[in-house]
Design a protein around this motif. Structure first.
Motif, PDB file in Angstrom:
ATOM      1  N   GLN A  41      45.371  36.842  38.645  1.00  0.00           N
ATOM      2  CA  GLN A  41      45.024  38.088  37.961  1.00  0.00           C
ATOM      3  C   GLN A  41      43.507  38.264  37.954  1.00  0.00           C
ATOM      4  O   GLN A  41      42.763  37.316  37.720  1.00  0.00           O
ATOM      5  CB  GLN A  41      45.565  38.084  36.538  1.00  0.00           C
ATOM      6  CG  GLN A  41      45.460  39.441  35.874  1.00  0.00           C
ATOM      7  CD  GLN A  41      46.179  39.460  34.540  1.00  0.00           C
ATOM      8  OE1 GLN A  41      46.197  38.478  33.823  1.00  0.00           O
ATOM      9  NE2 GLN A  41      46.768  40.590  34.238  1.00  0.00           N
ATOM     10  N   THR A  42      43.079  39.488  38.261  1.00  0.00           N
ATOM     11  CA  THR A  42      41.644  39.774  38.272  1.00  0.00           C
ATOM     12  C   THR A  42      41.089  39.675  36.865  1.00  0.00           C
ATOM     13  O   THR A  42      41.783  39.905  35.885  1.00  0.00           O
ATOM     14  CB  THR A  42      41.359  41.184  38.822  1.00  0.00           C
ATOM     15  OG1 THR A  42      42.065  42.141  38.039  1.00  0.00           O
ATOM     16  CG2 THR A  42      41.739  41.296  40.278  1.00  0.00           C
ATOM     17  N   ASN A  43      39.818  39.337  36.787  1.00  0.00           N
ATOM     18  CA  ASN A  43      39.136  39.244  35.504  1.00  0.00           C
ATOM     19  C   ASN A  43      37.882  40.123  35.599  1.00  0.00           C
ATOM     20  O   ASN A  43      36.775  39.615  35.727  1.00  0.00           O
ATOM     21  CB  ASN A  43      38.792  37.783  35.194  1.00  0.00           C
ATOM     22  CG  ASN A  43      38.230  37.613  33.815  1.00  0.00           C
ATOM     23  OD1 ASN A  43      38.372  38.490  32.957  1.00  0.00           O
ATOM     24  ND2 ASN A  43      37.575  36.489  33.583  1.00  0.00           N
ATOM     25  N   LEU A  44      38.093  41.427  35.579  1.00  0.00           N
ATOM     26  CA  LEU A  44      36.999  42.381  35.743  1.00  0.00           C
ATOM     27  C   LEU A  44      36.736  43.087  34.428  1.00  0.00           C
ATOM     28  O   LEU A  44      37.609  43.162  33.570  1.00  0.00           O
ATOM     29  CB  LEU A  44      37.379  43.416  36.810  1.00  0.00           C
ATOM     30  CG  LEU A  44      37.786  42.867  38.179  1.00  0.00           C
ATOM     31  CD1 LEU A  44      38.384  43.955  39.027  1.00  0.00           C
ATOM     32  CD2 LEU A  44      36.586  42.253  38.862  1.00  0.00           C
ATOM     33  N   ASP A  45      35.563  43.621  34.292  1.00  0.00           N
ATOM     34  CA  ASP A  45      35.230  44.412  33.110  1.00  0.00           C
ATOM     35  C   ASP A  45      35.620  45.859  33.382  1.00  0.00           C
ATOM     36  O   ASP A  45      34.766  46.739  33.477  1.00  0.00           O
ATOM     37  CB  ASP A  45      33.737  44.276  32.802  1.00  0.00           C
ATOM     38  CG  ASP A  45      33.374  44.884  31.462  1.00  0.00           C
ATOM     39  OD1 ASP A  45      34.263  44.955  30.588  1.00  0.00           O
ATOM     40  OD2 ASP A  45      32.199  45.279  31.290  1.00  0.00           O
ATOM     41  N   CYS A  46      36.916  46.080  33.535  1.00  0.00           N
ATOM     42  CA  CYS A  46      37.463  47.403  33.881  1.00  0.00           C
ATOM     43  C   CYS A  46      38.661  47.692  32.987  1.00  0.00           C
ATOM     44  O   CYS A  46      39.228  46.781  32.392  1.00  0.00           O
ATOM     45  CB  CYS A  46      37.897  47.433  35.344  1.00  0.00           C
ATOM     46  SG  CYS A  46      36.522  47.369  36.497  1.00  0.00           S
ATOM     47  N   PRO A  47      39.089  48.957  32.928  1.00  0.00           N
ATOM     48  CA  PRO A  47      40.243  49.293  32.096  1.00  0.00           C
ATOM     49  C   PRO A  47      41.587  48.886  32.690  1.00  0.00           C
ATOM     50  O   PRO A  47      42.624  49.265  32.177  1.00  0.00           O
ATOM     51  CB  PRO A  47      40.152  50.819  31.950  1.00  0.00           C
ATOM     52  CG  PRO A  47      39.036  51.277  32.785  1.00  0.00           C
ATOM     53  CD  PRO A  47      38.400  50.121  33.427  1.00  0.00           C
ATOM     54  N   TYR A  48      41.584  48.136  33.777  1.00  0.00           N
ATOM     55  CA  TYR A  48      42.839  47.696  34.384  1.00  0.00           C
ATOM     56  C   TYR A  48      42.654  46.331  35.029  1.00  0.00           C
ATOM     57  O   TYR A  48      41.550  45.921  35.371  1.00  0.00           O
ATOM     58  CB  TYR A  48      43.335  48.708  35.413  1.00  0.00           C
ATOM     59  CG  TYR A  48      42.415  48.905  36.600  1.00  0.00           C
ATOM     60  CD1 TYR A  48      42.646  48.246  37.793  1.00  0.00           C
ATOM     61  CD2 TYR A  48      41.308  49.750  36.525  1.00  0.00           C
ATOM     62  CE1 TYR A  48      41.808  48.412  38.882  1.00  0.00           C
ATOM     63  CE2 TYR A  48      40.477  49.931  37.611  1.00  0.00           C
ATOM     64  CZ  TYR A  48      40.722  49.251  38.785  1.00  0.00           C
ATOM     65  OH  TYR A  48      39.887  49.424  39.863  1.00  0.00           O
ATOM     66  N   THR A  49      43.761  45.608  35.174  1.00  0.00           N
ATOM     67  CA  THR A  49      43.789  44.333  35.888  1.00  0.00           C
ATOM     68  C   THR A  49      44.970  44.360  36.846  1.00  0.00           C
ATOM     69  O   THR A  49      45.901  45.167  36.676  1.00  0.00           O
ATOM     70  CB  THR A  49      43.936  43.128  34.942  1.00  0.00           C
ATOM     71  OG1 THR A  49      45.182  43.236  34.251  1.00  0.00           O
ATOM     72  CG2 THR A  49      42.800  43.058  33.947  1.00  0.00           C
ATOM     73  N   PHE A  50      44.962  43.481  37.809  1.00  0.00           N
ATOM     74  CA  PHE A  50      46.067  43.368  38.761  1.00  0.00           C
ATOM     75  C   PHE A  50      45.984  42.001  39.420  1.00  0.00           C
ATOM     76  O   PHE A  50      44.987  41.293  39.273  1.00  0.00           O
ATOM     77  CB  PHE A  50      46.014  44.481  39.818  1.00  0.00           C
ATOM     78  CG  PHE A  50      44.730  44.504  40.606  1.00  0.00           C
ATOM     79  CD1 PHE A  50      44.596  43.783  41.782  1.00  0.00           C
ATOM     80  CD2 PHE A  50      43.636  45.240  40.154  1.00  0.00           C
ATOM     81  CE1 PHE A  50      43.411  43.792  42.499  1.00  0.00           C
ATOM     82  CE2 PHE A  50      42.448  45.259  40.863  1.00  0.00           C
ATOM     83  CZ  PHE A  50      42.331  44.529  42.048  1.00  0.00           C
ATOM     84  N   ASP A  51      47.021  41.626  40.146  1.00  0.00           N
ATOM     85  CA  ASP A  51      47.026  40.368  40.880  1.00  0.00           C
ATOM     86  C   ASP A  51      46.300  40.563  42.209  1.00  0.00           C
ATOM     87  O   ASP A  51      46.616  41.483  42.965  1.00  0.00           O
ATOM     88  CB  ASP A  51      48.459  39.892  41.144  1.00  0.00           C
ATOM     89  CG  ASP A  51      49.162  39.449  39.876  1.00  0.00           C
ATOM     90  OD1 ASP A  51      48.494  39.314  38.835  1.00  0.00           O
ATOM     91  OD2 ASP A  51      50.390  39.239  39.931  1.00  0.00           O
ATOM     92  N   GLN A  52      45.359  39.671  42.474  1.00  0.00           N
ATOM     93  CA  GLN A  52      44.567  39.728  43.695  1.00  0.00           C
ATOM     94  C   GLN A  52      44.961  38.596  44.633  1.00  0.00           C
ATOM     95  O   GLN A  52      45.081  37.450  44.218  1.00  0.00           O
ATOM     96  CB  GLN A  52      43.076  39.624  43.369  1.00  0.00           C
ATOM     97  CG  GLN A  52      42.192  39.574  44.597  1.00  0.00           C
ATOM     98  CD  GLN A  52      40.774  39.128  44.291  1.00  0.00           C
ATOM     99  OE1 GLN A  52      40.401  38.920  43.139  1.00  0.00           O
ATOM    100  NE2 GLN A  52      39.972  38.962  45.320  1.00  0.00           N
ATOM    101  N   ASN A  53      45.140  38.912  45.899  1.00  0.00           N
ATOM    102  CA  ASN A  53      45.424  37.925  46.930  1.00  0.00           C
ATOM    103  C   ASN A  53      44.160  37.090  47.166  1.00  0.00           C
ATOM    104  O   ASN A  53      43.064  37.628  47.262  1.00  0.00           O
ATOM    105  CB  ASN A  53      45.833  38.647  48.221  1.00  0.00           C
ATOM    106  CG  ASN A  53      46.337  37.706  49.289  1.00  0.00           C
ATOM    107  OD1 ASN A  53      45.949  36.556  49.381  1.00  0.00           O
ATOM    108  ND2 ASN A  53      47.225  38.221  50.121  1.00  0.00           N
ATOM    109  N   ASN A  54      44.324  35.767  47.278  1.00  0.00           N
ATOM    110  CA  ASN A  54      43.160  34.904  47.497  1.00  0.00           C
ATOM    111  C   ASN A  54      42.525  35.119  48.875  1.00  0.00           C
ATOM    112  O   ASN A  54      41.417  34.667  49.116  1.00  0.00           O
ATOM    113  CB  ASN A  54      43.530  33.430  47.307  1.00  0.00           C
ATOM    114  CG  ASN A  54      44.457  32.921  48.397  1.00  0.00           C
ATOM    115  OD1 ASN A  54      45.320  33.640  48.896  1.00  0.00           O
ATOM    116  ND2 ASN A  54      44.305  31.669  48.746  1.00  0.00           N
TER     117      ASN A  54
END
Length: 185
Positions: A41-54
């Motif tokens: 799961q992404t750990n961004l300072d954004c209003p959404y998260t999602f699963d990121q491929n390595n």
């Protein structure tokens, strides 16, 4: 004399006829296989998260618009974030318009609705086949506050047969992004 002439002719036919015919190699398609991705799961300072491929690398902009770069496949998934401010209809029309601009080169555009009510994620996925610039487009929204569009582009002139394995791999990543997307409140 006649027998020796006949014997000579038979020898010539056998010598010429016994050669192995040289045939050109048949055209073959390259077998491109990509490793199975692991997702975090992404750990961004954004209003959404999602699963990121390595296998991808995130390039982040200030407005939470991202580029997921896949150097091994020479392609990128572009994500654009917009805040919904009473303009949901316009955002949806713009996303659809962007997709259907590819109709000139595309053989077919297949729209597929997406809905995950428990997570408040609704959207549309467009599979584009043919020599279009983008092979996949999508948008997701919560219908109230957030709107994310995404599109897949390759770094090369589109040749559908050549990019098909990478396009299918990244299409699965796009589906994973849509399925794992969550809104941060």
């Amino acid at each position: 004399m006649r027998n020796s002439l006949l014997f000579g002719l038979v020898l010539i036919v056998l010598a010429v006829g016994c050669k192995e015919n040289v045939l050109p190699k048949p055209k073959a398609m390259l077998r491109l296989e990509y490793p199975e991705g692991t997702y975090l799961q992404t750990n961004l300072d954004c209003p959404y998260t999602f699963d990121q491929n390595n296998l991808s690398q995130i390039k982040e902009n200030n407005d939470c618009s991202l580029v997921l770069d896949y150097p091994q496949m020479k392609g990128s998934i572009f994500l654009t974030y917009k805040k919904v401010e009473g303009n949901l209809r316009e955002l949806m029309i713009d996303a659809e318009k962007l997709t259907y601009e590819h109709v000139v080169k595309a053989d077919q555009i297949l729209p597929k609705e997406y809905s995950h009510p428990e997570a408040g994620v609704y959207g549309m996925f467009y599979e584009v086949s043919g020599n279009a610039a983008s092979q996949s487009q999508f948008y997701v929204t919560d219908s109230i506050n957030h709107f994310v569009t995404g599109s897949l582009y390759f770094y090369a002139k589109p040749n559908y047969d050549s990019i098909l394995p990478a396009a299918k791999y990244l299409e699965n990543d796009i589906r994973r992004i849509m399925e794992s997307l969550r809104w941060n409140n």
